[in-house]
Design a protein around this motif. Sequence first.
Motif, mmCIF file in Angstrom:
data_model
loop_
_atom_site.group_PDB
_atom_site.id
_atom_site.type_symbol
_atom_site.label_atom_id
_atom_site.label_comp_id
_atom_site.label_asym_id
_atom_site.label_seq_id
_atom_site.Cartn_x
_atom_site.Cartn_y
_atom_site.Cartn_z
ATOM 1 N N THR A 60 0.842 -1.202 0.000
ATOM 2 C CA THR A 60 0.000 0.000 0.000
ATOM 3 C C THR A 60 0.878 1.254 0.000
ATOM 4 N N TRP A 118 -2.335 -1.171 -3.651
ATOM 5 C CA TRP A 118 -3.109 0.036 -3.923
ATOM 6 C C TRP A 118 -2.212 1.243 -3.721
ATOM 7 N N TYR A 173 -4.934 4.426 1.849
ATOM 8 C CA TYR A 173 -5.940 3.432 1.490
ATOM 9 C C TYR A 173 -7.261 3.595 2.248
ATOM 10 N N GLY A 186 -9.773 3.718 -2.255
ATOM 11 C CA GLY A 186 -9.011 2.482 -2.115
ATOM 12 C C GLY A 186 -9.860 1.236 -1.940
ATOM 13 N N ASN A 239 -11.671 0.298 -5.136
ATOM 14 C CA ASN A 239 -10.919 0.218 -6.391
ATOM 15 C C ASN A 239 -11.014 -1.185 -6.986
ATOM 16 N N THR A 260 -7.577 -3.108 -7.636
ATOM 17 C CA THR A 260 -6.999 -3.625 -6.398
ATOM 18 C C THR A 260 -7.813 -4.795 -5.864
#
Length: 244
Positions: free
Chosen positions: A141, A173, A183, A190, A193, A196
Motif C-alpha cells: 500500500t 493500492w 488506502y 481504495g 478500487n 486492487t
Amino acid sequence: MNASPSPSSSPYRFDDLTALFVNCTLKPSPERSHTQGLVDRSRAVMDAHGVTTDVIRAVDHDIATGVYPDMTEHGRATDVWPQLYERVLAADILVLAGPIWLGDNSSVTKQVIERLYSCSGLLNEQGQYAYYGRVGGCLITGNEDGVKHCAMNVLYSLQHLGYTIPPQADAGWIGEVGPGPSYLDPGSGGPENDFTNRNTAFMTWNLMHFAALLKRSGGVPAHGNQRAQWDAGCRSDAPNPDHR
C-alpha cells in the motif's frame, strides 16, 4: 452473474490450511494501519473458505536485527523472533504486507525478510530447506509509485528462501503520486478500487489453491533438493560414481 460464488456455494474448502499475514507497517498498535485494511480484505476471503488465519504486526514485537535464528545467542539482550518463527512455520501461507516509503519496502518489511532469511538454512524432516511446501504472497500500500518494485523484491526473496510463489501472488493500492489520501482515508477510493480488489481476490485464491495442492500432495517432492543428501555427497545428476 456473480463474479465469485458465495462461501456456501463454493466447491472449495480449505479447512486444512493455515495462513499468516505479517503487517510491516511502521505504525505500532493501536494506530490505524492502511496496510491492515488491505490485509483484512484478503483475510476475510480466507476465513470465509475455512482457512485458519493469523496476523502479526511486526513493529509491535521486539525483533532483533541480525542474521541468526536467535540473536540472544549473538549478543542481543532480547529477541522475540524465535517465537514468531514458530508461527511462520505453522502457516501453509505467508503474506508479507507493507507500505511504500521512498519508492521501496518499509524498513520493517526488510527486517522481517532478513529474519526469515536467518532461518533459511534450517531443514525440514525430508532434509529440504524449512520453508519448502509453503506458499508466499505480498500486499503493498502507499500513495506514491512503487507497488511492482516492492512486490518484485518481496516475491523474489520468498522464493529464494524456499516458498512457492503462485501466479498473480501480489496485489496493491496506491493513490495519486505525491501527498494524498492513503488506502483507508475517506474519499481515497481504495476499498472500492476494482483493480486492487480483483488482484487481491486473485492473489488470495491462488495462494489457497497452491497451498492446498502442496499440502494435500505431501509438499515439494524430496528428490534432488535435499541439503542433507547433498552434504553427504549424494548429488543427484552429478558425475559422482559413488552415489548413483
